[in-house]
Design a protein around this motif. Structure first.
Motif, PDB file in Angstrom:
ATOM      1  N   SER A 205      71.041   0.296  44.622  1.00 43.25           N
ATOM      2  CA  SER A 205      70.876   2.004  44.555  1.00 43.25           C
ATOM      3  C   SER A 205      70.731   2.270  43.099  1.00 43.25           C
ATOM      4  O   SER A 205      69.913   3.114  42.879  1.00 43.25           O
ATOM      5  CB  SER A 205      71.984   2.536  45.234  1.00 43.25           C
ATOM      6  OG  SER A 205      71.801   3.899  45.090  1.00 43.25           O
TER       7      SER A 205
ATOM      8  N   ASN B 277      67.232   3.954  42.120  1.00 43.54           N
ATOM      9  CA  ASN B 277      67.042   5.483  41.288  1.00 43.54           C
ATOM     10  C   ASN B 277      67.947   5.778  40.163  1.00 43.54           C
ATOM     11  O   ASN B 277      69.302   5.922  40.224  1.00 43.54           O
ATOM     12  CB  ASN B 277      67.727   6.232  42.772  1.00 43.54           C
ATOM     13  CG  ASN B 277      67.728   7.536  42.399  1.00 43.54           C
ATOM     14  OD1 ASN B 277      67.149   8.293  41.493  1.00 43.54           O
ATOM     15  ND2 ASN B 277      68.337   8.353  43.501  1.00 43.54           N
TER      16      ASN B 277
ATOM     17  N   THR C  49      69.243   7.499  38.060  1.00 44.38           N
ATOM     18  CA  THR C  49      69.402   8.872  37.337  1.00 44.38           C
ATOM     19  C   THR C  49      70.825   9.229  37.351  1.00 44.38           C
ATOM     20  O   THR C  49      71.412   8.496  37.767  1.00 44.38           O
ATOM     21  CB  THR C  49      68.743   9.988  38.522  1.00 44.38           C
ATOM     22  OG1 THR C  49      69.299   9.777  39.542  1.00 44.38           O
ATOM     23  CG2 THR C  49      67.226   9.679  38.552  1.00 44.38           C
TER      24      THR C  49
ATOM     25  N   ASP D 144      72.388  11.867  38.384  1.00 41.95           N
ATOM     26  CA  ASP D 144      73.125  12.463  39.650  1.00 41.95           C
ATOM     27  C   ASP D 144      73.565  11.106  40.354  1.00 41.95           C
ATOM     28  O   ASP D 144      74.475  11.098  40.997  1.00 41.95           O
ATOM     29  CB  ASP D 144      72.113  13.152  40.528  1.00 41.95           C
ATOM     30  CG  ASP D 144      72.311  14.490  39.992  1.00 41.95           C
ATOM     31  OD1 ASP D 144      71.411  15.197  40.455  1.00 41.95           O
ATOM     32  OD2 ASP D 144      73.452  14.726  39.511  1.00 41.95           O
ATOM     33  N   ASN D 145      72.405  10.279  40.652  1.00 39.96           N
ATOM     34  CA  ASN D 145      73.052   9.000  41.687  1.00 39.96           C
ATOM     35  C   ASN D 145      73.895   7.899  40.938  1.00 39.96           C
ATOM     36  O   ASN D 145      74.743   7.844  41.812  1.00 39.96           O
ATOM     37  CB  ASN D 145      71.617   8.088  41.652  1.00 39.96           C
ATOM     38  CG  ASN D 145      71.727   7.069  42.829  1.00 39.96           C
ATOM     39  OD1 ASN D 145      72.325   7.405  43.864  1.00 39.96           O
ATOM     40  ND2 ASN D 145      71.207   5.975  42.654  1.00 39.96           N
ATOM     41  N   TRP D 146      73.924   7.829  39.755  1.00 39.95           N
ATOM     42  CA  TRP D 146      74.790   6.972  38.946  1.00 39.95           C
ATOM     43  C   TRP D 146      76.269   7.830  39.215  1.00 39.95           C
ATOM     44  O   TRP D 146      77.145   7.038  39.499  1.00 39.95           O
ATOM     45  CB  TRP D 146      74.591   6.990  37.419  1.00 39.95           C
ATOM     46  CG  TRP D 146      75.687   6.269  36.756  1.00 39.95           C
ATOM     47  CD1 TRP D 146      76.312   5.184  37.032  1.00 39.95           C
ATOM     48  CD2 TRP D 146      76.106   6.770  35.471  1.00 39.95           C
ATOM     49  NE1 TRP D 146      77.200   4.890  36.213  1.00 39.95           N
ATOM     50  CE2 TRP D 146      77.194   5.783  35.154  1.00 39.95           C
ATOM     51  CE3 TRP D 146      75.763   7.614  34.428  1.00 39.95           C
ATOM     52  CZ2 TRP D 146      77.830   5.806  33.881  1.00 39.95           C
ATOM     53  CZ3 TRP D 146      76.121   7.658  33.241  1.00 39.95           C
ATOM     54  CH2 TRP D 146      77.525   6.829  32.885  1.00 39.95           C
TER      55      TRP D 146
ATOM     56  N   LYS E 150      77.220   9.621  41.506  1.00 42.03           N
ATOM     57  CA  LYS E 150      77.785   9.619  43.007  1.00 42.03           C
ATOM     58  C   LYS E 150      77.980   7.992  43.396  1.00 42.03           C
ATOM     59  O   LYS E 150      79.192   7.903  43.900  1.00 42.03           O
ATOM     60  CB  LYS E 150      76.412  10.084  43.937  1.00 42.03           C
ATOM     61  CG  LYS E 150      76.612   9.812  45.549  1.00 42.03           C
ATOM     62  CD  LYS E 150      75.424   9.931  46.315  1.00 42.03           C
ATOM     63  CE  LYS E 150      75.261   8.847  46.955  1.00 42.03           C
ATOM     64  NZ  LYS E 150      73.698   8.707  47.444  1.00 42.03           N
ATOM     65  N   LEU E 151      77.365   7.173  42.903  1.00 43.54           N
ATOM     66  CA  LEU E 151      77.616   5.563  43.260  1.00 43.54           C
ATOM     67  C   LEU E 151      78.992   5.261  42.590  1.00 43.54           C
ATOM     68  O   LEU E 151      79.800   4.748  43.046  1.00 43.54           O
ATOM     69  CB  LEU E 151      76.471   4.772  42.587  1.00 43.54           C
ATOM     70  CG  LEU E 151      75.225   4.731  43.209  1.00 43.54           C
ATOM     71  CD1 LEU E 151      74.322   3.895  42.526  1.00 43.54           C
ATOM     72  CD2 LEU E 151      75.410   4.275  44.645  1.00 43.54           C
TER      73      LEU E 151
END
Lengths: 283, 203
Positions: A120, A124, A126, A128-130, A132-133
């Protein structure tokens, strides 16, 4: 391009076979020789195909890739044994055969649990994604020893990558934003995936690389724990690579919701690391 | 396939935690005996049973629990959850979703899950808590009917436990997956152990 010696032998042998076709003599050894030549010729054809494929990868990316995967990169990975030290003291691993089994179980568990995060983050990369992960992985790594190891390796990797890959200013800015806030724990798998994504690596390579690094580090820990010598370790690593590739193929490209553990016993043993009376490694 | 839903709601009635709603559909059944715990402690005990004593291939059971503010509820089983052999590779599943209120305590202490040879079983437990909820969860399973020689002989076992705080923030996520089709079989992964248990204490 240097010509290997075998094609010459191949042609000669084929020529000889034609002559002897009428006589049903002792063609066994010749057929055996032909088979070897055929196999070698096939190998050469395969190598040539592979060589042509690799030429298409951007060369500057290769230099970055190799540096990222080199054990000399100062991310502190050498301080972790992935539960191997605890497993030895718990008598689960006592020799090279147990070690091979342990490595395979570990790689499968890494694949099932951590590859989704690498995937993931690479697809992606970014902020935000980082974040969240990172939050999801923090809730997933309930094993305190494993959690701390992930955080320590991830923060080191982020710090090193931000300094080394200056062509990616977003790495430094993301790190600066998150470092004081406490919002991000800097877990290893998402950080690694994100760096690969920003460098331009494809997700297949980044996931394969993550499994490679785990295998490299646990086998290196095994040599320092005296389970196997340096040459034996190298032989083991190559032998396990075939299994590692099947692990990558089995567990790659999955969503984070599907992350799971397949070796709960290993996870439990790793959690016991802090109880060890004497220990060489942090985890 | 339509999931058989069960639903239990616990609220305070005259200052005592009480089950104010209990609904279950075959093969699930809830029993709420009165005199289980000490009379001084305010806690309601709920037993979950399956008709036939086990989970048959293809069964799909889903339950929802709501534990009201300040209540204490204990969910347990009458005996170990037996999962019978899988017919036609069908997977049986159980899903529990619970909402725990402010100052409430939900205790989930079932008997272990025992999967018979070739069984396929998946369970998911989701707990939605607020900042001052408390949880005690025990999730455990055995290697099978080991007296009959069945040791880690099932095909698939998956158990997922998730705790979410307000705003769907993940607090704890854990999924264990044991599948026989891996290059390394389950028995080898478990070494000589016959039981694995996880105890979660939250709040």
């Amino acid at each position: 391009m240097p010509l290997p010696a075998s094609p010459i032998f191949t042609i000669h042998a084929l020529f000889s076979k034609k002559k002897k076709k009428k006589k049903s003599q002792k063609i066994d050894s010749l057929e055996g020789g032909l088979l070897v030549c055929f196999v070698m010729e096939q190998d050469l054809v395969e190598t040539e195909k592979r060589r042509k494929r690799e030429i298409n990868i951007d060369p500057s990316l290769q230099w970055s890739q190799w540096q990222l995967l080199d054990s000399i990169l100062p991310t502190g990975g050498f301080a972790h044994s992935f539960g191997l030290e605890a497993a030895i003291q718990a008598r689960l691993v006592s020799g090279p055969d147990d070690l091979q089994t342990f490595v395979i179980h570990l790689l499968e568990n890494t694949g099932s649990l951590l590859l989704p995060f690498v995937y993931s983050a690479t697809m992606n990369p970014t902020l935000d994604n980082w974040q969240k992960l990172d939050r999801i992985l923090d809730a997933t790594l309930s094993n305190e020893v494993g959690r701390k190891a992930s955080v320590s390796q991830g923060s080191s990797l982020m710090r090193v990558a931000a300094s080394v890959f200056t062509e990616l200013p977003s790495l430094k800015s993301m790190r600066d934003v998150c470092i004081g806030s406490g919002v991000v724990s800097f877990h290893h798998a998402p950080v690694f995936g994100m760096i690969c994504g920003l460098l331009g690596m494809d997700s297949g390579t980044s996931q394969r690389a993550y499994i490679f690094m785990t295998m490299r580090d646990v086998i290196s820990a095994a040599t320092r724990l005296n389970l196997v010598g340096p040459l034996g370790a190298a032989v083991l690593q190559h032998r396990v690579a075939y299994v590692a590739e099947s692990m990558v193929k089995k567990w790659m490209d999955r969503s984070v919701e599907d992350a799971c553990q397949t070796a709960p016993l290993l996870d439990t043993i790793q959690g016991c690391h802090t109880y060890l009376f004497s220990r060489l490694f942090c985890s | 396939m339509e999931m058989e839903k069960g639903k239990v709601v616990v609220e305070k009635v005259r200052g005592k935690s009480s089950v104010i709603r209990s609904f279950s559909k075959y093969p699930l059944k809830f029993i709420t005996p009165r005199k289980v715990g000490s009379s001084i402690t305010d806690a309601v005990w709920i037993y979950s049973l399956t008709y036939g004593g086990g989970i048959v291939s293809g069964d799909s059971i889903s339950v929802e629990f709501t534990i009201g503010d300040g209540c204490t509820a204990v969910l347990t089983t009458q005996s170990s959850t037996k999962v019978y052999k899988s017919l036609g590779s069908k997977c049986s599943e159980q899903v529990l979703e619970a909402r725990i209120g402010s100052g409430a305590l939900f205790v989930v202490i079932p008997d272990p899950v025992t999967c018979f040879s070739t069984a396929r079983y998946s369970q998911k437990q989701v707990f939605r808590v607020v900042s001052d909820s408390s949880l005690v969860i025990v999730d455990w399973f055995t290697s099978g009917r080991h007296e009959s020689g069945e040791k880690w002989d099932f095909e698939l076992y998956r158990s997922s436990n998730c705790i979410f705080a307000e705003g769907n923030q993940p607090v704890f996520l854990d999924t264990v997956l044991l599948e026989q089709s891996s290059p390394v079989d389950i028995a080898e992964r478990m070494h000589e152990y016959q039981v694995i248990a996880m105890v979660l204490i939250y709040g």
